[in-house]
Design a protein around this motif. Structure first.
Motif, PDB file in Angstrom:
ATOM      1  N   SER A   1       9.583   2.457   5.334  1.00  0.00           N
ATOM      2  CA  SER A   1       9.851   1.151   5.920  1.00  0.00           C
ATOM      3  C   SER A   1       8.626   0.238   5.842  1.00  0.00           C
ATOM      4  CB  SER A   1      10.281   1.314   7.368  1.00  0.00           C
ATOM      5  OG  SER A   1       9.207   1.845   8.108  1.00  0.00           O
ATOM      6  N   HIS A   2       7.449   0.829   5.540  1.00  0.00           N
ATOM      7  CA  HIS A   2       6.254  -0.006   5.439  1.00  0.00           C
ATOM      8  C   HIS A   2       6.030  -0.553   4.039  1.00  0.00           C
ATOM      9  CE1 HIS A   2       4.704   0.731   9.479  1.00  0.00           C
ATOM     10  NE2 HIS A   2       5.183   1.962   9.347  1.00  0.00           N
ATOM     11  N   LEU A   3       6.863  -0.164   3.087  1.00  0.00           N
ATOM     12  CA  LEU A   3       6.618  -0.531   1.689  1.00  0.00           C
ATOM     13  C   LEU A   3       6.407  -2.029   1.451  1.00  0.00           C
ATOM     14  CD1 LEU A   3       8.842   1.830  -0.444  1.00  0.00           C
ATOM     15  CD2 LEU A   3       6.370   1.648  -0.410  1.00  0.00           C
ATOM     16  N   PRO A   4       7.251  -2.906   2.025  1.00  0.00           N
ATOM     17  CA  PRO A   4       7.071  -4.324   1.673  1.00  0.00           C
ATOM     18  C   PRO A   4       5.664  -4.822   1.968  1.00  0.00           C
ATOM     19  CG  PRO A   4       9.072  -4.023   2.924  1.00  0.00           C
ATOM     20  CD  PRO A   4       8.367  -2.711   2.934  1.00  0.00           C
ATOM     21  N   VAL A   5       5.097  -4.345   3.066  1.00  0.00           N
ATOM     22  CA  VAL A   5       3.797  -4.874   3.438  1.00  0.00           C
ATOM     23  C   VAL A   5       2.677  -4.137   2.703  1.00  0.00           C
ATOM     24  CG1 VAL A   5       3.315  -3.464   5.465  1.00  0.00           C
ATOM     25  CG2 VAL A   5       2.597  -5.830   5.433  1.00  0.00           C
ATOM     26  N   LEU A   6       2.932  -2.896   2.302  1.00  0.00           N
ATOM     27  CA  LEU A   6       1.892  -2.127   1.610  1.00  0.00           C
ATOM     28  C   LEU A   6       1.565  -2.718   0.244  1.00  0.00           C
ATOM     29  CD1 LEU A   6       2.686   1.614   2.350  1.00  0.00           C
ATOM     30  CD2 LEU A   6       0.608   0.360   2.888  1.00  0.00           C
ATOM     31  N   ILE A   7       2.562  -3.298  -0.413  1.00  0.00           N
ATOM     32  CA  ILE A   7       2.329  -3.783  -1.783  1.00  0.00           C
ATOM     33  C   ILE A   7       1.220  -4.839  -1.812  1.00  0.00           C
ATOM     34  CG2 ILE A   7       3.399  -4.955  -3.740  1.00  0.00           C
ATOM     35  CD1 ILE A   7       6.038  -3.586  -2.863  1.00  0.00           C
ATOM     36  N   PRO A   8       1.328  -5.941  -1.050  1.00  0.00           N
ATOM     37  CA  PRO A   8       0.219  -6.895  -1.105  1.00  0.00           C
ATOM     38  C   PRO A   8      -1.036  -6.422  -0.376  1.00  0.00           C
ATOM     39  CG  PRO A   8       1.923  -7.717   0.339  1.00  0.00           C
ATOM     40  CD  PRO A   8       2.447  -6.477  -0.265  1.00  0.00           C
ATOM     41  N   VAL A   9      -0.866  -5.643   0.714  1.00  0.00           N
ATOM     42  CA  VAL A   9      -2.037  -5.304   1.519  1.00  0.00           C
ATOM     43  C   VAL A   9      -2.991  -4.374   0.757  1.00  0.00           C
ATOM     44  CG1 VAL A   9      -2.746  -3.953   3.533  1.00  0.00           C
ATOM     45  CG2 VAL A   9      -1.109  -5.782   3.787  1.00  0.00           C
TER      46      VAL A   9
ATOM     47  N   VAL B   1       7.192 -10.644  -1.796  1.00  0.00           N
ATOM     48  CA  VAL B   1       7.791  -9.838  -0.730  1.00  0.00           C
ATOM     49  C   VAL B   1       8.086 -10.619   0.544  1.00  0.00           C
ATOM     50  CG1 VAL B   1       6.825  -7.664  -1.515  1.00  0.00           C
ATOM     51  CG2 VAL B   1       5.566  -9.035   0.139  1.00  0.00           C
ATOM     52  N   THR B   2       7.506 -11.810   0.705  1.00  0.00           N
ATOM     53  CA  THR B   2       7.676 -12.464   1.984  1.00  0.00           C
ATOM     54  C   THR B   2       9.092 -13.040   2.137  1.00  0.00           C
ATOM     55  OG1 THR B   2       6.734 -14.033   3.520  1.00  0.00           O
ATOM     56  CG2 THR B   2       6.845 -14.710   1.235  1.00  0.00           C
ATOM     57  N   ALA B   3       9.548 -13.075   3.371  1.00  0.00           N
ATOM     58  CA  ALA B   3      10.860 -13.658   3.640  1.00  0.00           C
ATOM     59  C   ALA B   3      10.701 -14.843   4.567  1.00  0.00           C
ATOM     60  CB  ALA B   3      11.794 -12.622   4.253  1.00  0.00           C
ATOM     61  N   ASP B   4       9.517 -15.444   4.560  1.00  0.00           N
ATOM     62  CA  ASP B   4       9.216 -16.523   5.479  1.00  0.00           C
ATOM     63  C   ASP B   4       8.729 -17.709   4.666  1.00  0.00           C
ATOM     64  OD1 ASP B   4       8.411 -17.011   8.592  1.00  0.00           O
ATOM     65  OD2 ASP B   4       7.019 -18.007   7.224  1.00  0.00           O
ATOM     66  N   LEU B   5       9.300 -18.886   4.898  1.00  0.00           N
ATOM     67  CA  LEU B   5       8.986 -20.027   4.035  1.00  0.00           C
ATOM     68  C   LEU B   5       7.523 -20.434   4.122  1.00  0.00           C
ATOM     69  CD1 LEU B   5      12.159 -22.167   4.687  1.00  0.00           C
ATOM     70  CD2 LEU B   5      11.459 -21.203   2.514  1.00  0.00           C
ATOM     71  N   PHE B   6       6.966 -20.427   5.334  1.00  0.00           N
ATOM     72  CA  PHE B   6       5.582 -20.883   5.443  1.00  0.00           C
ATOM     73  C   PHE B   6       4.619 -19.828   4.925  1.00  0.00           C
ATOM     74  CE2 PHE B   6       1.598 -22.126   7.380  1.00  0.00           C
ATOM     75  CZ  PHE B   6       1.596 -23.467   7.092  1.00  0.00           C
ATOM     76  N   ASN B   7       4.940 -18.573   5.158  1.00  0.00           N
ATOM     77  CA  ASN B   7       4.126 -17.484   4.631  1.00  0.00           C
ATOM     78  C   ASN B   7       4.052 -17.567   3.108  1.00  0.00           C
ATOM     79  OD1 ASN B   7       3.839 -14.066   4.459  1.00  0.00           O
ATOM     80  ND2 ASN B   7       2.645 -15.264   5.897  1.00  0.00           N
ATOM     81  N   LEU B   8       5.149 -17.977   2.495  1.00  0.00           N
ATOM     82  CA  LEU B   8       5.157 -18.136   1.043  1.00  0.00           C
ATOM     83  C   LEU B   8       4.123 -19.170   0.618  1.00  0.00           C
ATOM     84  CD1 LEU B   8       8.364 -18.149  -1.042  1.00  0.00           C
ATOM     85  CD2 LEU B   8       6.504 -19.580  -1.704  1.00  0.00           C
ATOM     86  N   PHE B   9       4.016 -20.256   1.392  1.00  0.00           N
ATOM     87  CA  PHE B   9       3.009 -21.278   1.079  1.00  0.00           C
ATOM     88  C   PHE B   9       1.606 -20.690   1.132  1.00  0.00           C
ATOM     89  CE2 PHE B   9      -0.061 -24.118   3.232  1.00  0.00           C
ATOM     90  CZ  PHE B   9      -0.330 -24.968   2.186  1.00  0.00           C
TER      91      PHE B   9
ATOM     92  N   ALA C   1       8.151  -7.482  -7.960  1.00  0.00           N
ATOM     93  CA  ALA C   1       6.895  -6.832  -7.585  1.00  0.00           C
ATOM     94  C   ALA C   1       6.528  -5.785  -8.624  1.00  0.00           C
ATOM     95  CB  ALA C   1       7.033  -6.202  -6.200  1.00  0.00           C
ATOM     96  N   THR C   2       7.522  -5.052  -9.119  1.00  0.00           N
ATOM     97  CA  THR C   2       7.243  -4.032 -10.123  1.00  0.00           C
ATOM     98  C   THR C   2       6.717  -4.673 -11.405  1.00  0.00           C
ATOM     99  OG1 THR C   2       9.118  -2.877  -9.184  1.00  0.00           O
ATOM    100  CG2 THR C   2       8.210  -1.997 -11.209  1.00  0.00           C
ATOM    101  N   VAL C   3       7.365  -5.744 -11.847  1.00  0.00           N
ATOM    102  CA  VAL C   3       6.907  -6.414 -13.078  1.00  0.00           C
ATOM    103  C   VAL C   3       5.464  -6.893 -12.910  1.00  0.00           C
ATOM    104  CG1 VAL C   3       7.281  -8.370 -14.605  1.00  0.00           C
ATOM    105  CG2 VAL C   3       9.224  -7.158 -13.679  1.00  0.00           C
ATOM    106  N   VAL C   4       5.201  -7.581 -11.786  1.00  0.00           N
ATOM    107  CA  VAL C   4       3.873  -8.164 -11.577  1.00  0.00           C
ATOM    108  C   VAL C   4       2.801  -7.082 -11.546  1.00  0.00           C
ATOM    109  CG1 VAL C   4       2.436  -9.357  -9.893  1.00  0.00           C
ATOM    110  CG2 VAL C   4       4.680 -10.231 -10.428  1.00  0.00           C
ATOM    111  N   THR C   5       3.045  -6.021 -10.762  1.00  0.00           N
ATOM    112  CA  THR C   5       1.992  -5.021 -10.624  1.00  0.00           C
ATOM    113  C   THR C   5       1.825  -4.210 -11.901  1.00  0.00           C
ATOM    114  OG1 THR C   5       3.624  -3.644  -9.527  1.00  0.00           O
ATOM    115  CG2 THR C   5       2.062  -4.776  -8.127  1.00  0.00           C
TER     116      THR C   5
END
Lengths: 123, 490
Positions: free
Chosen positions: B2-10, B128-136, B83-87
């Motif tokens: 369940s931590h995968l989404p955040v692990l990728i960028p972190v 991975v973000t699902a937040d509009l401002f976080n995307l900015f 994410a897979t393509v980019v990394t």
């Protein structure tokens, strides 16, 4: 005219945006472009901040007299967003100024025309 | 899991922070940490992709705050795929970059890796973000590190980078402005939440303004014609490893953001039927495809040729979005994957030629086919794929785009795709002819060229081979991954 006065907050944002955009696109001096960029970004900050206000509301700090009545507080979220955006804007300005220093050292000028001329001479 | 989404960028962000420290001890530590960080992040993305393909999406709430109050990271099929393509491409280019950076800008070795990791962290964050401002925020992290990376190297780098910075910050500001309009109309920043609240507001002028601002902003970042003006200079004057890192993935991530806005935030129905923005994107893309190809024919500098061909190829992705039907979107997504591979491979080839001979001009490439056989084999495969010759990957993405255009009954798009394939063939065969000509004119042949060292050759050949593999695997990718993405579109 009436619409303008009633929506003066949007009008001011639009004016500032236009000034900033003109500075970025119209000015030939690279430093003035950065100034334009800052005006442009500030316009957007002000747009968010004005959107947070509510008539008669106070700062979003817990107040026993208002308690949980949200209409009594202004919306704190835009402020937080803009705090982040200001940090981003400062970082952008920093990178831009660093680039300007490099450009100035290389070409001895910040005027776009002069830089282009000296580029042609060197190649 | 369940931590995968955040692990990728972190993971990437964390390695960006320790690289300057480790690089202080020994210079090569910087490279090793960057490579391991990227590899780990790639492993997380692949794992994430496998999980979401078989069993729904993973949603992660930062700090335990539930959306819409808290910031949410989400890994669904679309974002896991990106994410897979980019990394993956990022990892391969990083492996390549060590020798190239050591030769071109050795004194900036450590900061280059810190910035490259910051760039990758920003790009995966957008995904991975699902937040509009976080995307900015992630958009600006990626852009800022890109400005700095591009300014290193060639003499003209800083000026090109400064122009990009001005245009890029206009884009960033427009994006925030658009998000502001959305926030004040819906009262939310979470993508899914905004999407749920929008249908009642379709008549609102603020929502229209928001959509237009956001799409202009992402159009600049994606270099969609006519907002592409920053691209040729920065790709040409950046260090070759950096062009190799930025060219294949950065504009693609912006394209991903456009697709995300289209599929998740403003629902396809709105942008296709009520506010026909997709038709505008499609028309611009069709123009951009032809413009990029024609400009590429006119270039003699190999890097500039690749840069203009990027404008043309990114417009294919725009075309797929503009079609706004399942086949078109499959074509666009498949082209993101294929083009990331081909363009990375081509820029790495360009870097290898520079590494060995210091040449950029196509007219000076004579006889390289015999002297750098492996590099040129990879180049040939990617070039064929750019043109769209089966069984390379490029053929299949164009095929889906063609099917999509026919499905929509848009014969202008069909003609554009076919014509552009011809134009692409013109400029790549010109290079191939130089490279493989039997009797090179001696004065045009570089003196002693040979294949670059293994650490540079391996990623190039893997990417080149990958183009072929993607061609063979395309049905698997389409049925198991991409069709899940477009399932919501029908």
């Amino acid at each position: 005219v009436n619409a303008f006065v009633l929506n003066y907050n949007y009008a001011m944002t639009a004016i500032l945006l236009t000034i900033g955009l003109y500075g970025m696109v119209g000015k030939r001096n690279l430093l003035k472009k950065i100034i334009g960029m800052n005006i442009f970004q500030t316009a957007i900050f002000l747009f968010f901040i004005q959107g947070a206000t509510k008539p008669g509301a106070t700062v979003p700090v817990w107040d026993a007299r208002i308690s949980a009545e949200t209409a009594g507080y202004i919306n704190p979220l835009p402020h937080v967003l803009i705090l982040t955006a200001i940090v981003v804007s400062v970082a952008t300005t920093g990178v831009a100024l660093a680039l300007l220093i490099t450009i100035y050292r290389r070409y001895g000028s910040l005027e776009e025309g002069t830089i282009l001329e000296r580029m042609k001479q060197s190649s | 899991v369940s931590h995968l989404p955040v692990l990728i960028p972190v993971t990437l962000l964390f390695s960006a922070f320790i690289i300057p420290l480790a690089g202080f001890l020994k210079r090569d530590f910087a490279f090793i940490i960057a490579f391991i960080g990227a590899l780990l992040s790639f492993a997380f993305s692949t794992l994430g992709l496998l999980v979401v393909v078989s069993g729904g999406e993973i949603r992660y709430h930062l700090g335990g705050w539930m959306p819409p109050v808290g910031i949410e990271y989400a890994l669904d099929v679309l974002s896991a795929f990106m994410a897979t393509v980019v990394t993956l491409v990022g990892t391969l280019v990083l492996l390549y970059s060590r020798r190239s950076i050591l030769q071109e800008v050795p004194e900036r070795f450590v900061p280059m890796y810190a910035l490259a990791m910051l760039l990758l962290a920003g790009l995966t964050g957008i995904v991975v973000t699902a937040d509009l401002f976080n995307l900015f925020v992630f958009l600006e992290i990626a852009s800022l590190s890109a400005y700095a990376l591009m300014a290193v190297g060639d003499d003209r780098g800083p000026v090109a980078s400064f122009r990009y910075l001005i245009l890029g910050s206009i884009a960033g500001s427009f994006y925030v402005l658009g998000v502001g309009f959305l926030y004040f109309s819906t009262g939310s920043l979470n993508m899914v939440d905004v999407a749920e609240r929008l249908p009642g507001l379709y008549d609102s002028r603020a929502v229209v303004a928001a959509a237009i601002f956001i799409f202009i902003a992402l159009g600049i970042k994606m270099a969609l014609f006519p907002l592409h003006l920053w691209l040729p200079d920065v790709y040409s004057y950046a260090p070759s490893a950096i062009s190799g890192l930025i060219a294949p993935i950065m504009t693609k991530v912006a394209a991903y953001a456009v697709i995300r806005m289209f599929v998740t935030v403003f629902q396809p129905h709105y942008l296709r039927d009520i506010l026909p923005l997709t038709s505008v994107i499609g028309a611009l893309a069709a123009t951009g495809i032809l413009y990029g190809s024609i400009m590429a024919i006119a270039q003699n500098d190999f890097r500039r040729m690749l840069a203009y061909s990027s404008i043309s190829q990114i417009a294919y992705i725009g075309l797929g979005i503009g079609l706004a039907n399942p086949l078109g979107l499959i074509g666009a997504l498949l082209h993101i994957l294929n083009h990331a591979f081909m363009k990375a491979c081509l820029f790495l080839v360009a870097g290898s030629i520079r590494f060995r001979t210091g040449e950029w001009q196509v007219s000076r490439f004579a006889g390289l086919g015999k002297k750098m056989p492996w590099t040129m084999a990879a180049f040939t495969v990617s070039a064929l794929s750019m043109i769209g010759i089966p069984p390379t990957g490029g053929f299949f993405s164009k095929w889906y785009l063609l099917l999509g255009s026919i499905d929509r009954g848009n014969w202008i798009f069909v003609a554009t795709i076919l014509l552009s394939s011809l134009l692409t063939a013109v400029y790549f065969f010109r290079v191939l002819e130089q490279v493989y000509a039997d009797h090179p004119k001696e004065e045009n042949a570089p003196m002693n060229a040979s294949d670059p060292p293994a650490s540079m050759l391996l990623p190039t050949v893997v990417l080149g081979g990958g183009v072929l593999v993607l061609g063979f695997l395309n049905t698997i990718i389409v049925t198991h991954v991409l069709e899940l993405v477009v399932a919501t579109l029908k």
